[in-house]
Design a protein around this motif. Structure first.
Motif, PDB file in Angstrom:
ATOM      1  N   GLY A 252       0.819  -1.213   0.000  1.00 25.79           N
ATOM      2  CA  GLY A 252       0.000   0.000   0.000  1.00 25.79           C
ATOM      3  C   GLY A 252       0.847   1.255   0.000  1.00 25.79           C
ATOM      4  N   GLY A 253       1.917   1.233   0.792  1.00 29.62           N
ATOM      5  CA  GLY A 253       2.812   2.383   0.834  1.00 29.62           C
ATOM      6  C   GLY A 253       3.501   2.623  -0.493  1.00 29.62           C
ATOM      7  N   MET A 254       3.848   1.534  -1.158  1.00 30.88           N
ATOM      8  CA  MET A 254       4.498   1.647  -2.458  1.00 30.88           C
ATOM      9  C   MET A 254       3.550   2.273  -3.478  1.00 30.88           C
ATOM     10  SD  MET A 254       6.194  -1.409  -4.745  1.00 30.88           S
ATOM     11  CE  MET A 254       4.602  -2.222  -4.938  1.00 30.88           C
ATOM     12  N   LEU A 255       2.305   1.826  -3.501  1.00 27.59           N
ATOM     13  CA  LEU A 255       1.323   2.389  -4.429  1.00 27.59           C
ATOM     14  C   LEU A 255       1.101   3.877  -4.153  1.00 27.59           C
ATOM     15  CD1 LEU A 255      -1.304  -0.515  -4.508  1.00 27.59           C
ATOM     16  CD2 LEU A 255       0.374   0.074  -6.265  1.00 27.59           C
ATOM     17  N   ALA A 256       1.040   4.237  -2.872  1.00 28.20           N
ATOM     18  CA  ALA A 256       0.859   5.648  -2.518  1.00 28.20           C
ATOM     19  C   ALA A 256       2.067   6.475  -2.947  1.00 28.20           C
ATOM     20  CB  ALA A 256       0.624   5.785  -1.014  1.00 28.20           C
ATOM     21  N   GLY A 257       3.247   5.898  -2.827  1.00 26.91           N
ATOM     22  CA  GLY A 257       4.452   6.617  -3.206  1.00 26.91           C
ATOM     23  C   GLY A 257       4.510   6.937  -4.688  1.00 26.91           C
ATOM     24  N   THR A 258       3.953   6.047  -5.521  1.00 26.62           N
ATOM     25  CA  THR A 258       3.992   6.280  -6.967  1.00 26.62           C
ATOM     26  C   THR A 258       3.159   7.486  -7.385  1.00 26.62           C
ATOM     27  OG1 THR A 258       2.135   4.768  -7.366  1.00 26.62           O
ATOM     28  CG2 THR A 258       4.362   3.834  -7.449  1.00 26.62           C
ATOM     29  N   VAL A 259       2.145   7.826  -6.586  1.00 24.74           N
ATOM     30  CA  VAL A 259       1.265   8.949  -6.960  1.00 24.74           C
ATOM     31  C   VAL A 259       1.389  10.127  -6.000  1.00 24.74           C
ATOM     32  CG1 VAL A 259      -0.394   7.449  -8.125  1.00 24.74           C
ATOM     33  CG2 VAL A 259      -0.688   7.935  -5.684  1.00 24.74           C
ATOM     34  N   PHE A 260       2.294  10.022  -5.022  1.00 26.89           N
ATOM     35  CA  PHE A 260       2.386  11.081  -4.018  1.00 26.89           C
ATOM     36  C   PHE A 260       2.653  12.442  -4.645  1.00 26.89           C
ATOM     37  CE2 PHE A 260       4.847  13.916  -1.338  1.00 26.89           C
ATOM     38  CZ  PHE A 260       3.999  14.056  -0.256  1.00 26.89           C
ATOM     39  N   GLY A 261       3.609  12.508  -5.575  1.00 27.83           N
ATOM     40  CA  GLY A 261       3.966  13.793  -6.178  1.00 27.83           C
ATOM     41  C   GLY A 261       2.763  14.495  -6.784  1.00 27.83           C
ATOM     42  N   LYS A 262       1.931  13.739  -7.512  1.00 32.88           N
ATOM     43  CA  LYS A 262       0.743  14.332  -8.149  1.00 32.88           C
ATOM     44  C   LYS A 262      -0.298  14.746  -7.112  1.00 32.88           C
ATOM     45  CE  LYS A 262       1.272  11.872 -12.533  1.00 32.88           C
ATOM     46  NZ  LYS A 262       0.654  10.910 -13.492  1.00 32.88           N
TER      47      LYS A 262
END
Length: 390
Positions: A252-262
């Motif tokens: 879950g953290g990895m998925l959130a990290g992929t879109v955090f910037g946006k």
């Protein structure tokens, strides 16, 4: 810095992030460790997981005060990685609980430097316009590391409790990449004038506020890590299953990290509140779930919440200080997290003991209430400001 050198520097930074969640490596093995030492009390067993966080507190503060000043970043990063590997692996060879705790304390020396240095390197080596995206990717790598380390910890623990410590040897790869590719950040120049420079050196009070928030968040979410193997035992799941369940927190953290910037670019400070909402959902699931699948969903939601909250705090704090202050600022914030990790078990033990409560799921009800309170507080504070700080 050329594009090629920046790419190699990012590889080194990301490799350092890979081991940043190493404190969770043995969490799937907690129940197995407890079974191996039946004469040791439950709260004492938890010290295997929490004592590194306690030791990390003064280490992080000291490291933050000297990083890039009296000691080079590279020197501290290499030292932290070596200590991580040695302190992490040594318990495999031990059968005395006291010496295991001593080695875990030594492990905490390295752990206390990893996260603040990792974040500081991003703020000191990466241009400001790229920092949010890099922080997001850094979170992805951090969670991938957490997945690998926790999964190995759980699988190894199913062989024997002490095998779980061998997973820390992956830090040797990080050590190699750091030695080869990590550059030393340039020292930042202050504006002309002694008064301006002196003013720049003062940390804003908000840094201590963020440390307090991190402390509270960690107290609330830590039972979802340290006690998960015990709770899963009540529904018939063993330590290897616990390792898989805990792995989904990092998914879950990895998925959130992929879109955090946006998300951060669009929502700014409100990204923090989105993270709290995911935390709330996870705690509700943990409080009532009777199936492994639901626990997996809960851990994934908690991973999303943790990444959004942690990275938002780092971005907000980093934007409020001069780049030369980021090691100290991040060390203070991470110290709040580490102190929360150490205190969590004792806080809940005191509350549950006073109320005569024995079910570990009570902690998830407390987590639900606590995260709802944090969400309300920050909704009020941030309602009129959705833009990311400059």
């Amino acid at each position: 810095m050329s594009e090629k050198k920046q790419s190699l520097a990012l590889l080194a930074i990301f490799s350092f992030a890979f081991i940043a969640m190493g404190v969770g490596t043995i969490t799937p093995a907690i129940a197995s460790i407890a079974a191996a030492f039946p004469s040791v009390g439950f709260s004492t067993i938890l010290l295997v997981s929490t004592i590194p966080s306690l030791v990390s507190i003064p280490v992080a503060i000291i490291g933050g005060s000297i990083a890039g000043k009296s000691v080079k970043y590279r020197t501290l990063v290499i030292f932290a990685t070596i200590v991580f590997v040695i302190g992490g692996v040594v318990p495999y060879f031990l059968d005395n609980f006291i010496t295991i705790l001593v080695s875990r304390a030594f492990f905490g020396l390295g752990l206390g430097l990893i996260m603040p240095l990792n974040t500081s390197l991003i703020f000191n080596l990466i241009p400001p316009d790229k920092q949010a995206n890099i922080m997001g990717i850094n979170g992805v790598v951090m969670n991938i590391g957490g997945i690998v380390l926790q999964l190995l910890g759980g699988v190894f623990a199913s062989i024997a409790w002490n095998y779980s410590f061998l997973a820390h040897a992956l830090g040797l790869i990080t050590l190699l990449l750091v030695i080869l590719f990590l550059p030393e950040p340039k020292k930042h120049q202050f504006p002309a004038g002694a008064e301006a420079s002196q003013e720049k050196l003062k940390l804003p009070g908000s840094i201590y506020g963020w440390a307090l928030v991190f402390l509270i968040v960690t107290i609330l979410d830590f039972p979802s890590l340290t006690n998960m193997s015990f709770v899963l035992q009540t529904i018939g799941a063993n330590s290897s299953v616990a390792g898989i369940v805990l792995m989904f927190m990092t998914v879950g953290g990895m998925l959130a990290g992929t879109v955090f910037g946006k998300i951060y670019q669009r929502m700014g400070k409100q990204t923090l509140n989105i993270g709290f909402a995911f935390f709330i959902a996870s705690q509700v699931i943990f409080a009532f779930s009777q199936s492994v699948v639901l626990f997996i969903i809960g851990e994934a939601l908690m991973g999303v919440g943790l990444t959004l909250v942690m990275t938002s705090i780092n971005m907000l704090a980093g934007a409020s200080v001069h780049p030369s202050q980021t090691p100290m600022a991040m060390s203070i914030i991470v110290s709040g997290m580490n102190l929360g990790g150490f205190l969590s078990g004792y806080v809940y033990a005191a509350i549950m003991g006073a109320l005569g409560i024995t079910t570990l799921r009570f902690q998830y009800f407390c987590g639900t209430a606590g995260f709802i309170a944090l969400l309300i507080v920050f909704l009020i504070l941030f309602t009129k400001n959705k833009s990311a700080p400059a």
